[in-house]
Enzyme design. Sequence first.
Site, PDB file in Angstrom:
ATOM      1  N   GLU A 173     -42.129 -14.890 -19.561  1.00 28.25           N
ATOM      2  CA  GLU A 173     -43.415 -15.166 -20.367  1.00 28.25           C
ATOM      3  C   GLU A 173     -43.309 -16.640 -21.184  1.00 28.25           C
ATOM      4  O   GLU A 173     -44.372 -16.915 -21.583  1.00 28.25           O
ATOM      5  CB  GLU A 173     -43.730 -13.943 -21.368  1.00 28.25           C
ATOM      6  CG  GLU A 173     -42.613 -13.995 -22.532  1.00 28.25           C
ATOM      7  CD  GLU A 173     -41.266 -13.175 -22.285  1.00 28.25           C
ATOM      8  OE1 GLU A 173     -40.529 -13.082 -23.136  1.00 28.25           O
ATOM      9  OE2 GLU A 173     -41.062 -12.855 -21.111  1.00 28.25           O
TER      10      GLU A 173
ATOM     11  N   ASP B 209     -59.811 -50.258  -7.860  1.00 27.44           N
ATOM     12  CA  ASP B 209     -60.676 -51.491  -7.824  1.00 27.44           C
ATOM     13  C   ASP B 209     -60.000 -52.526  -8.055  1.00 27.44           C
ATOM     14  O   ASP B 209     -58.884 -52.877  -8.464  1.00 27.44           O
ATOM     15  CB  ASP B 209     -61.755 -50.883  -8.820  1.00 27.44           C
ATOM     16  CG  ASP B 209     -63.090 -51.991  -8.845  1.00 27.44           C
ATOM     17  OD1 ASP B 209     -63.329 -52.601  -7.668  1.00 27.44           O
ATOM     18  OD2 ASP B 209     -64.023 -51.908  -9.863  1.00 27.44           O
TER      19      ASP B 209
ATOM     20  N   ASP C 133     -63.649 -48.701 -12.942  1.00 29.70           N
ATOM     21  CA  ASP C 133     -64.397 -48.998 -14.244  1.00 29.70           C
ATOM     22  C   ASP C 133     -65.914 -48.716 -14.088  1.00 29.70           C
ATOM     23  O   ASP C 133     -66.750 -48.586 -15.327  1.00 29.70           O
ATOM     24  CB  ASP C 133     -63.805 -50.168 -14.946  1.00 29.70           C
ATOM     25  CG  ASP C 133     -64.399 -51.521 -13.847  1.00 29.70           C
ATOM     26  OD1 ASP C 133     -65.056 -51.080 -13.080  1.00 29.70           O
ATOM     27  OD2 ASP C 133     -64.048 -52.681 -14.374  1.00 29.70           O
TER      28      ASP C 133
ATOM     29  N   ASP D 188     -67.762 -46.108  -9.158  1.00 28.18           N
ATOM     30  CA  ASP D 188     -66.257 -45.448  -8.726  1.00 28.18           C
ATOM     31  C   ASP D 188     -66.183 -43.985  -9.183  1.00 28.18           C
ATOM     32  O   ASP D 188     -65.330 -43.437  -8.643  1.00 28.18           O
ATOM     33  CB  ASP D 188     -65.300 -46.117  -9.508  1.00 28.18           C
ATOM     34  CG  ASP D 188     -64.906 -47.644  -9.481  1.00 28.18           C
ATOM     35  OD1 ASP D 188     -65.306 -47.982  -8.224  1.00 28.18           O
ATOM     36  OD2 ASP D 188     -64.911 -48.299 -10.200  1.00 28.18           O
TER      37      ASP D 188
ATOM     38  N   ASN E 212     -32.498 -15.302 -15.679  1.00 25.38           N
ATOM     39  CA  ASN E 212     -33.024 -13.804 -15.456  1.00 25.38           C
ATOM     40  C   ASN E 212     -32.170 -13.002 -14.207  1.00 25.38           C
ATOM     41  O   ASN E 212     -31.995 -11.939 -14.256  1.00 25.38           O
ATOM     42  CB  ASN E 212     -34.576 -13.771 -15.047  1.00 25.38           C
ATOM     43  CG  ASN E 212     -35.367 -14.093 -16.295  1.00 25.38           C
ATOM     44  OD1 ASN E 212     -35.016 -13.998 -17.228  1.00 25.38           O
ATOM     45  ND2 ASN E 212     -36.616 -14.530 -15.717  1.00 25.38           N
TER      46      ASN E 212
ATOM     47  N   GLU F  76     -29.150 -11.705 -15.764  1.00 24.78           N
ATOM     48  CA  GLU F  76     -29.374 -10.486 -16.549  1.00 24.78           C
ATOM     49  C   GLU F  76     -29.326  -9.452 -15.296  1.00 24.78           C
ATOM     50  O   GLU F  76     -28.647  -8.413 -15.496  1.00 24.78           O
ATOM     51  CB  GLU F  76     -30.396 -10.426 -17.342  1.00 24.78           C
ATOM     52  CG  GLU F  76     -30.304 -11.305 -18.446  1.00 24.78           C
ATOM     53  CD  GLU F  76     -31.792 -11.336 -19.158  1.00 24.78           C
ATOM     54  OE1 GLU F  76     -32.571 -10.561 -18.650  1.00 24.78           O
ATOM     55  OE2 GLU F  76     -31.869 -12.320 -20.016  1.00 24.78           O
TER      56      GLU F  76
ATOM     57  N   ASN G 221     -33.652 -11.742 -24.238  1.00 26.60           N
ATOM     58  CA  ASN G 221     -34.760 -12.375 -23.724  1.00 26.60           C
ATOM     59  C   ASN G 221     -35.506 -13.250 -24.722  1.00 26.60           C
ATOM     60  O   ASN G 221     -35.916 -14.334 -24.679  1.00 26.60           O
ATOM     61  CB  ASN G 221     -35.913 -11.469 -23.103  1.00 26.60           C
ATOM     62  CG  ASN G 221     -36.902 -11.987 -22.389  1.00 26.60           C
ATOM     63  OD1 ASN G 221     -36.559 -12.766 -21.386  1.00 26.60           O
ATOM     64  ND2 ASN G 221     -38.047 -11.839 -22.589  1.00 26.60           N
TER      65      ASN G 221
ATOM     66  N   ASP H 145     -34.686 -17.170 -23.750  1.00 25.81           N
ATOM     67  CA  ASP H 145     -36.140 -17.931 -23.139  1.00 25.81           C
ATOM     68  C   ASP H 145     -37.345 -18.178 -24.308  1.00 25.81           C
ATOM     69  O   ASP H 145     -37.812 -19.243 -24.048  1.00 25.81           O
ATOM     70  CB  ASP H 145     -36.870 -16.543 -22.668  1.00 25.81           C
ATOM     71  CG  ASP H 145     -35.944 -16.192 -21.327  1.00 25.81           C
ATOM     72  OD1 ASP H 145     -34.782 -16.603 -20.946  1.00 25.81           O
ATOM     73  OD2 ASP H 145     -36.425 -15.441 -20.503  1.00 25.81           O
TER      74      ASP H 145
END
Length: 910
Positions: free
Chosen positions: A294, A336, A647, A651, A713, A716, A743, A747
């Site tokens: 997460e 340009d 510019d 464009d 992870n 684990e 975690n 994390d």
Amino acid sequence: MASDANNNWHALSADRVLQKLDSTTRGLSTEEAARRYKAFGPNELEEGEKLSKLDILIEQVKNPLIAVLGLAAVISFMADKFIDAAVILAVILINTLLGFFKEYSAEEAILALRSQASAEARVLRDCPETGTCQEMRIKSQEVVVGDIILVEAGAKVPADSRIIEQANLELDESMLTGESVPARKMAEALQEDLITAEMDNIIFAGTVVTQGRCKAVVFATGMDTEMGKIAHQIARTEKAKTPLKRRTLDLSKKLMILALVASSLTLVVGFWRGFELIELFLFTLAMAVSAIPEGLPAAITVALAVGVSRMASRHAIIRKLDAVETLGSITAVCTDKTGTLTTNQMTVQKLFLAGRIVDVSGVGFQPKGDFELDGVPLKASEDKSLSMFLKIASLCNDASLKSHKEEEDRWEILGDPTEGALLVAAAKAGLDKSELEESHPRVDEIPFDPKNRYMSTFHRTGSAELLALLKGAPETILDMCSYVLDRGEVKELDQKRKEEFLKASSQMAAEALRVLALAYVTIKPEEVDEFKNKGPANLIFTGFSGMIDPPRPEAIRSVHLCKRAGIKVTMATGDHKITAQAIARDIGIYEEGSKVLTGSDLDDLSDEELDGLIQDTSVFARVSPKHKHRIVQSLQRKGHIVAMTGDGVNDAPALKAAEIGIAMGITGTDVTKETADMILTDDNFQSIVNAVEEGRVIFENIRKTVKYLISTNAGEILTILVALVFMAINVLIFTPVQILWVNLVTDGLLVVNLAMEPKEEDVMDQPPRNPKENIINMDIVKNVLFVAAFMAAGTLLVFTRELNGGDIHRAQTLGFTTLAMFQIFNALNCRSEDKSVFKIGLFSNKYLIGAIVASIALQLMATTLPFFQMALGTVALSLYDWAIIFAVSSTVFIADELRKLIKGKSLIRI
């Protein structure tokens, strides 16, 4: 009546245009104008269908990774882990709101076009059939097809119109055509097959009159104007999906599969081993939450935000966060010319004085520079020819040079840029126009006329005679000359020498210089009328000036760096082919063997034919907005990730079509800035290179965080599965809350600060990444397995060693603390793929070091404070226990350092 879009108004005579529009030179009546307004609507650009705030918000939560996080929050809530659920929901909320506020402003691009319209217009209405017409001032929105409009210097054109009458008319059309020089206009009909920049009898909505005046009849208003066509193209152009979004989508799917497979496998194995169902279910839910990183959206957002901050300090403002990473993926820059690669300030670079070539140094409007003849300094005070030439340049001139009040080194030209360039050249020699005008006051003039192709002014000199000064087209001026000022002496000018001078003029023009000839003659006051009626004769030729909108010095270095980084640079400009090619050659974009195509060439090419030429083409000249759009799309079809700079309003569609649109902050229009993903505050091409560098750093940092998350992870998951399958025990290696704690501590803290890693030294020596390359590559997969194996082996070793002593709580405490420390050491590994942490600097990322200290402190609290011991099921650890934990967990760091050393790329430096 409505304007027929298929009419070639520039190819029709003025009378025929008026007839087709059912109008006259005396304009419309108020009643007729009101009828047309009611029938065809106001002269304004349509806002178009605009996304609501809710629509934009919904777009932010469509990301599959957000859905995964939502599932994780639900699982946490079901497991009575309300704190974890709240944290995950907070991450979702913050990520969504950041994206919403950044994306909302992008939908305002079409509105900015409205600001390009004139606030009011001067029209002729209700004119009597005989007598003098009285002009009316109306809102520009009320202008209708058939109206007769009047414009003069300083005015903004309210609608596309065909010129009926004009006097010395010039307009700045750079916003539409990209031309750096004002367009000179006429009233005569032209040939049919012309591009917008060549329609010299048309004035376009939004352009500005720089000189002269005209009467014109309106043939297109609102969305039917050239400006409206661009607005329509912007509205229907789909924004390219950025590489980051594609990679995140791919990663999200993989992480979802990983979480489901790992959780399902754990549940099945645990059930097979005979663990209690409720305990196993809670354990599996905790593992699912752990398997879903997460912290990834927050880490990506932080990495992008840090990049935005760094780029802001390097003169680049990012309007969309993921554009930072996309810049690191670009393989082509389509730029340009005017104001981007060049200064957008016409500058005299060469003078031709009767056979002598004088080089003029200095760039732009700042009156600083020197004159050199064959490398030797030349002073106007010591050379009569140079002095006279510059005196003519200053006096036969309607422009003025002003210093900026706030910035002493910033100068601006009021008037025609070409005349401004001559004025600056004279100022470099110390000639002040105001002082010259005091001693040589102007008493009369002949304004520039496209037919005559020259301008003349008459000045008193303190004697009985007047000084007539002229500037104009080289062949025109030379044809009027009988004498030449040669090294300060007036000599006869024969035909042979005239041809030599014209040849020199052609050579200067071939170098993309705009060439003007200057001459003079003394006449009596009573001869002025004859001079005007019969035309100049027996003039004294002084020389040619060669001027150009010069390249920015830093642009040359930037293009070289882009090529070194493997990025294709292409110029697309409205300027002439010779000018564009010369500038591109000077900057390094054009090389021998590469192709130069014009807008007319593009019109004759199919998309397939253009795709076949695009790789070998470095310059596109005389191109229109639709051409730039096609160029971007062709590059994309060839697999490029395209950055488009610009510019002008012309464009904007191409900027929106490109993966990255880059606008100039100083000279750019509001439309360009609103459409762009990035704005350069200094209009400096060098800032693009800086942005590319930051983009590459950002992607590498995102990759480092992903590698860290996946490896921890995986460690684990592997530890848990091995313990379940191969260990003959009837207890789980960790409790569910311990998994969630690891975690949170690792994390939650380390990954965000890892995203703030400084750049590595060789980041710009690498070729652009393959646009199809995913965040997770095979090298990361191998490294993940390598790290996961060390984590699982070390954690299980510590756990089983203590478990043999019979204390399950001590074993779980030692096991989960060892796993946490493994992940902390792994954060140091992930700072670089192939360089030792000592080479990049152990303390170079102070944020990560701080996070590591905080993580260790939190883990100490988890095993020391009674509250945490009760909540997590831990026990106190001795100093010896901590020594064992550090010794085992540090092996993952030592092993990875050895791996990097074996690659032969590590030099120790603290």
